[in-house]
Design an enzyme around this catalytic site. Structure first.
Site, short mmCIF file in Angstrom:
data_model
loop_
_atom_site.label_atom_id
_atom_site.label_comp_id
_atom_site.label_asym_id
_atom_site.label_seq_id
_atom_site.Cartn_x
_atom_site.Cartn_y
_atom_site.Cartn_z
N SER A 1 0.52 -1.48 0.31
CA SER A 1 -0.22 0.18 -0.15
C SER A 1 0.88 1.20 -0.12
CB SER A 1 -0.43 0.13 1.13
OG SER A 1 -1.46 -1.28 1.57
N1 SAM Z 1 -0.40 -5.06 4.39
C1 SAM Z 1 0.24 -5.78 2.43
C2 SAM Z 1 1.71 -4.50 3.07
O1 SAM Z 1 2.23 -4.35 3.89
O2 SAM Z 1 2.92 -4.56 2.04
C3 SAM Z 1 -0.70 -4.86 1.79
C4 SAM Z 1 -1.43 -5.88 0.78
S1 SAM Z 1 -1.78 -6.32 0.08
C5 SAM Z 1 -2.71 -4.36 -0.74
C6 SAM Z 1 -3.08 -7.28 0.03
C7 SAM Z 1 -2.94 -8.27 0.45
O3 SAM Z 1 -4.65 -9.05 1.32
C8 SAM Z 1 -2.80 -9.39 -0.76
O4 SAM Z 1 -1.09 -9.54 -0.45
C9 SAM Z 1 -3.51 -10.08 -1.66
O5 SAM Z 1 -3.35 -11.54 -1.10
C10 SAM Z 1 -4.37 -10.72 -0.04
N2 SAM Z 1 -5.43 -10.91 0.14
C11 SAM Z 1 -7.17 -11.33 -0.54
N3 SAM Z 1 -7.41 -11.41 -0.02
C12 SAM Z 1 -7.24 -12.34 1.01
C13 SAM Z 1 -8.42 -13.01 1.47
N4 SAM Z 1 -8.86 -13.37 1.99
N5 SAM Z 1 -6.88 -13.23 2.80
C14 SAM Z 1 -5.64 -12.99 3.14
N6 SAM Z 1 -5.12 -12.55 2.18
C15 SAM Z 1 -6.47 -12.28 1.47
#
Ligand code: SAM
Length: 252
Positions: free
Chosen positions: A102
């Protein structure tokens, strides 16, 4: 500038559990229980100082613990090699597998909105690169972070371990269902856009505490909600601002 919108009350009774939906298998990849690193690198400290001053404090994030943590955690250590030169830029960056780390401001804003104290236990859904988890951990909270993409979960766990973040636990699994084994939590942060507030997460949040979560359809702007759980288990949510996140995936 941030636009303050209305309060929306979500009656807990209206949140219907699907009794047939079982949480999928989860796998513990990094077991926390220790503390944040005693020391951080000076590498690119000037760029971090400028990022914090201009992008974070300059836009109104004032919690000193957030500013200090973002000053300390090396964002460049959490992005792929080809993204390292732009690691302190004012934008999200690709981290592979169609996912992103993000924008720094969003990390700072959401960290402040969680209203956590040192020693609290926070659940993060969407580990991604591990950077948001590292920022919270540097604020002195214990972080349990779940990621649905195995390769990202493993990479983030390895990086957090390398940087000596003993207070982060990384789980490979579907965060829609939370991680009740370590709950209830003092705060929950969801970093992927959900179509609704997942009832298991409300369940795993302590009363009088907060969840911050983007809610809305994938491919559109979503509403970043601050959801507060009342003493009697009701969830009240307030729209903080419009955001764009990758979708919360999974079979829920
Ligand atoms: N917090 C992260 C960082 O600091 O890099 C950024 C996260 S990114 C915007 C969103 C993440 O959520 C992705 O890595 C994606 O694979 C994960 N994601 C999506 N659906 C999910 C789920 N149901 N459970 C866990 N993770 C999930």
């Amino acid at each position: 500038m941030m636009k303050r919108l209305s309060w929306i009350a979500i009656a807990a009774g209206a949140l219907v559990f699907n009794a047939a939906a079982e949480p999928p298998d989860t796998k513990l990849l990094l077991e926390g229980g220790g503390s944040a690193p005693a020391s951080f690198t000076d590498d690119r400290a000037d760029e971090r100082a400028r990022m914090v001053e201009v992008q974070i404090a300059g836009r109104g994030v004032s919690d000193e613990r957030v500013l200090e943590a973002m000053h300390k955690v090396p964002r460049h250590a959490f992005v792929p090699d080809e993204q390292k030169p732009g690691a302190y830029g004012d934008r999200p960056l690709p981290i592979g597998h169609g996912q992103t780390i993000s924008q720094p401001y969003i990390v700072g804003f959401m960290s402040e909105e969680l209203d956590v104290e040192r020693g609290d236990r926070v659940l993060e859904v969407g580990t991604g690169s591990g950077y948001q988890a590292a920022v919270l951990a540097a604020m002195g909270v214990e972080v349990v972070s779940i990621e649905i993409i195995g390769a990202l979960a493993r990479r983030a766990a390895a990086q957090l371990e390398r940087l000596d973040f003993g207070n982060v636990t990384v789980i490979h699994g579907d965060g829609y269902y939370g991680y009740p084994e370590k709950g209830p939590y003092d705060a929950i942060i969801v970093t992927a856009a959900a179509e609704h507030v997942p009832p298991p997460l409300v369940e795993q949040l302590k009363p009088k505490r907060r969840m911050v979560i983007p809610v809305g359809r994938a491919g559109w702007t979503q509403n970043l909600l601050r959801v507060e759980k009342t003493e009697d288990g009701e969830a009240r949510s307030r729209n903080l601002m419009a955001v764009v996140f990758v979708p919360l995936t999974g079979d829920h």
